[in-house]
Design a protein around this motif. Structure first.
Motif, mmCIF file in Angstrom:
data_model
loop_
_atom_site.group_PDB
_atom_site.id
_atom_site.type_symbol
_atom_site.label_atom_id
_atom_site.label_comp_id
_atom_site.label_asym_id
_atom_site.label_seq_id
_atom_site.Cartn_x
_atom_site.Cartn_y
_atom_site.Cartn_z
ATOM 1 N N ARG A 50 0.835 -1.204 0.000
ATOM 2 C CA ARG A 50 0.000 0.000 0.000
ATOM 3 C C ARG A 50 0.873 1.258 0.000
ATOM 4 O O ARG A 50 0.602 2.234 -0.733
ATOM 5 C CB ARG A 50 -0.900 -0.007 1.226
ATOM 6 N N ALA A 51 1.928 1.242 0.819
ATOM 7 C CA ALA A 51 2.848 2.370 0.840
ATOM 8 C C ALA A 51 3.531 2.539 -0.504
ATOM 9 O O ALA A 51 3.765 3.682 -0.975
ATOM 10 C CB ALA A 51 3.884 2.192 1.953
ATOM 11 N N LEU A 52 3.864 1.406 -1.151
ATOM 12 C CA LEU A 52 4.491 1.481 -2.468
ATOM 13 C C LEU A 52 3.549 2.104 -3.482
ATOM 14 O O LEU A 52 3.973 2.899 -4.354
ATOM 15 C CB LEU A 52 4.921 0.084 -2.910
ATOM 16 N N ALA A 85 5.487 0.876 7.989
ATOM 17 C CA ALA A 85 5.707 0.123 6.751
ATOM 18 C C ALA A 85 6.156 1.113 5.688
ATOM 19 O O ALA A 85 5.423 2.058 5.358
ATOM 20 C CB ALA A 85 4.431 -0.593 6.340
ATOM 21 N N ASN A 86 7.325 0.944 5.113
ATOM 22 C CA ASN A 86 7.949 1.922 4.237
ATOM 23 C C ASN A 86 8.080 1.373 2.820
ATOM 24 O O ASN A 86 8.355 0.193 2.627
ATOM 25 C CB ASN A 86 9.314 2.314 4.789
ATOM 26 N N ALA A 87 7.918 2.324 1.845
ATOM 27 C CA ALA A 87 8.140 1.994 0.442
ATOM 28 C C ALA A 87 8.839 3.176 -0.212
ATOM 29 O O ALA A 87 8.526 4.346 0.078
ATOM 30 C CB ALA A 87 6.826 1.679 -0.252
ATOM 31 N N LYS A 88 9.784 2.908 -1.100
ATOM 32 C CA LYS A 88 10.531 3.944 -1.802
ATOM 33 C C LYS A 88 10.424 3.701 -3.293
ATOM 34 O O LYS A 88 10.685 2.589 -3.759
ATOM 35 C CB LYS A 88 11.995 3.944 -1.356
ATOM 36 N N ALA A 89 10.039 4.762 -4.020
ATOM 37 C CA ALA A 89 9.875 4.672 -5.470
ATOM 38 C C ALA A 89 10.798 5.695 -6.136
ATOM 39 O O ALA A 89 10.997 6.803 -5.614
ATOM 40 C CB ALA A 89 8.425 4.944 -5.848
ATOM 41 N N PRO A 90 11.401 5.387 -7.289
ATOM 42 C CA PRO A 90 12.286 6.329 -7.986
ATOM 43 C C PRO A 90 11.477 7.512 -8.555
ATOM 44 O O PRO A 90 10.367 7.334 -9.044
ATOM 45 C CB PRO A 90 12.917 5.476 -9.071
ATOM 46 N N LEU A 91 12.073 8.711 -8.448
ATOM 47 C CA LEU A 91 11.443 9.933 -8.960
ATOM 48 C C LEU A 91 12.221 10.376 -10.195
ATOM 49 O O LEU A 91 13.446 10.576 -10.123
ATOM 50 C CB LEU A 91 11.468 11.017 -7.882
ATOM 51 N N THR A 92 11.543 10.485 -11.311
ATOM 52 C CA THR A 92 12.189 10.830 -12.582
ATOM 53 C C THR A 92 11.663 12.176 -13.073
ATOM 54 O O THR A 92 10.558 12.607 -12.730
ATOM 55 C CB THR A 92 11.926 9.751 -13.638
#
Length: 580
Positions: free
Chosen positions: A79-81, A168-175
């Motif tokens: 969900r965080a992702l 609960a952690n999620a990290k997504a690349p920022l372009t």
């Protein structure tokens, strides 16, 4: 076993046993309360089952909580992702981060997304590690301590122990708009959200665990009741004591005990039965797998009927009784008792020998008394010359029988046996004559066996002849004992009723007899004993059928050649009775 046993029976006091074909009902044991302060078996089983169910339920509940917690963590990470991916796709955030956010638009947009998604935080970080948004405004513009993990261009999830606590952690690349990597978006969902959902689901599982425990308790109660019926209400200590008592009784008594199931398999056998029957462990095996076909096996499996069935083995004389057993109308098999009567029958044989000797002495005393009366009468009337002649004649006639036997028989034991048997037979009106072709040395082999064979055959012939109608030529028995280099042949021929057609083989079985039992000795063991002695030492025994029985025994000499034995045996067989 003593080789000179003719067989005997052991009489039982009236009322001490059932008929062997009568089924023995086993009464079920009634339920009894536990003794003293000990808890009953059903109570202990139920308590143990409940304890096991409670323990397993608790362990299952804890394991489920951990598994469900891990599952919720994975769910909230995804969900965080999803939130991080949405934030990384926002055009304002992408454009502002690419140029360093000079207008400070990232923080408002990130806060709006965080509030709408009910997240704990939405943090935008450029490639230099500088924060452009954060729930704590004082941290905006400051660098993060950890490295940028999205430089590989992929998303990352996990549990974060940040400044706002566990989440609960999620990290997504920022372009950028051109597709170049300019930073990352980190989103966290607080631990309290995961725990609240976990606590929401645990009562449902607790209800399932309680229902399972209740069902298990009911099943344990039913199992305890069934075990109680199966064990006849006995407690564990009582069952252990019964087992110990059974083992002590089975292996301590001097009688053999064998329990047979309905399908013929041995379920119980004690040490005495193994010794008497020679069957080893035998548990779980069938009788036909342990014993060859014969009288012993037929007595054990119930084929032979009757009480106190006598059976001769190579080492023992046994008395076998078999009783079927049932419980509430259901057949449970049978219990067989085996008693060793070898020593007793040996004593009975000696008693019969003493009785025969007594009869012989009585006959001689009677004859001697008559002669003394005759001699005294001649002296009273003055016939001294006639009294002298009568005394001389009497002295010579007393030794005539002994001398006649000694001319053909060199061994003194065999001579004494034949003379004693002749004296007893004469009292019963039967004459025993030794044939002229008889010849036996001073020290023949098989002497003890010969004495047993000749004695039993003569006893059998005397009984058969004395009880038969008197023929014109008188009741007579012809005895032939011939010793050759390779064989010893014994032939006993009488002029009694003989052997009925078709029974020539049956007469050598234990217990077979055409005459009723007498006071001390059981009939039907003498010929069986002779048959076993002859077969054990490689000989043969045959009997003619029809009037006037003729028994022929052939024993090989030690070290004789088999070919020579066969030739002499063939020559000995045609010998028939000369009694008419």
């Amino acid at each position: 076993m003593q080789e000179d046993l003719p067989g005997a029976s052991v009489r039982r006091a009236p009322g001490t046993t059932r008929h062997r074909n009568e089924e023995v009902p086993v009464k079920p044991i009634r339920f009894r309360a536990g003794r003293g302060g000990r808890r009953r078996l059903s109570t202990r089983i139920l308590a143990n089952e409940l304890a096991i169910l409670a323990l397993t339920g608790l362990i299952g509940f804890v394991l489920f909580a951990f598994v469900q917690r891990a599952e919720l963590d994975r769910s909230y990470e995804q969900r965080a992702l999803a939130i991080a991916s949405i934030a990384a796709a926002d055009p304002q955030i992408r454009h502002a981060t690419e140029y360093g956010d000079p207008t400070h638009v990232v923080q408002p947009v990130a806060q709006r997304i965080c509030k709408a998604a009910h997240a704990s935080y939405v943090v935008v970080i450029d490639l230099h590690g500088v924060r452009h948004s954060h729930p704590m405004p004082s941290l905006i513009g400051k660098r993060v301590a950890e490295p940028i993990v999205v430089r590989d261009g992929r998303t990352h999830v996990g549990i974060d122990q940040g400044a706002l606590g566990r989440s609960a952690n999620a990290k997504a690349p920022l372009t950028s708009t051109s597709g170049a990597l300019v930073g990352e978006v980190s989103v966290g969902i607080p631990e309290r959200a995961v725990l609240s959902e976990l606590w929401f689901e645990l009562p449902t599982f607790g209800l399932y665990a309680a229902i399972a425990t209740a069902i298990g308790a009911a099943a344990a109660s039913l199992l305890a009741r069934r075990l109680k019926r199966t064990t006849f209400g006995l407690e564990l200590e009582e069952i252990a004591c019964l087992l110990q008592d059974r083992e002590a009784m089975l292996h301590g008594i001097r009688e053999g005990v064998v329990a047979v199931s309905p399908d013929g398999r041995i379920t119980v056998v004690n040490d005495e039965a193994r010794r008497l029957l020679g069957i080893g462990t035998a548990l779980g095996q069938r009788l036909d797998e342990l014993l060859p076909d014969g009288r012993l096996r037929r007595a054990l499996d119930g084929t032979l009927t009757g009480t106190d069935v006598s059976v001769l083995t190579d080492d023992h004389c046994l008395v076998v009784n078999r009783m079927p057993v049932s419980l509430q109308g259901r057949a449970l098999g049978a219990v067989v008792t085996v008693r060793d009567r070898t020593e007793l029958i040996g004593l009975l044989r000696e008693l019969d020998s003493v009785r025969g000797l007594t009869d012989a002495l009585r006959a001689q005393q009677h004859e001697f008394t008559n002669r003394m009366h005759t001699l005294a009468g001649l002296l009273d009337i003055g016939e001294h010359e006639s009294a002298y002649d009568y005394a001389i004649e009497t002295a010579r006639s007393g030794q005539a029988l002994t001398e006649a036997v000694r001319r053909h028989i060199g061994n003194s034991l065999m001579v004494g046996l034949i003379v004693a048997k002749s004296t007893v037979a004469a009292e019963r009106g039967v004459t025993i004559a030794l044939t002229d072709d008889s010849a036996l040395g001073d020290d023949p082999p098989h002497l003890r066996r010969l004495l047993t064979i000749v004695g039993n055959l003569l006893d059998n012939a005397v009984d058969a002849t004395a009880e038969a109608p008197r023929p014109e030529e008188g009741r007579r028995i012809l005895l032939t004992v011939t010793e050759a280099d390779d064989l010893i042949v014994v032939r006993v021929a009488d002029n009694g009723r003989g052997i009925a057609p078709g029974t020539a083989q049956s007469i050598f079985e234990d217990g077979w007899s055409t005459r009723p039992e007498r006071g001390t000795a059981r009939r039907g063991l003498g010929l069986a004993l002779v048959h076993r002695l002859v077969q054990r030492h490689g000989g043969t025994i045959t009997v003619s059928e029809g009037p006037g029985a003729v028994f022929t025994v052939v024993l090989p000499q030690p070290g004789a050649e088999p070919a020579r034995q066969g030739a002499l045996f063939t020559k000995a067989l045609p010998m028939g009775s000369d009694l008419g």
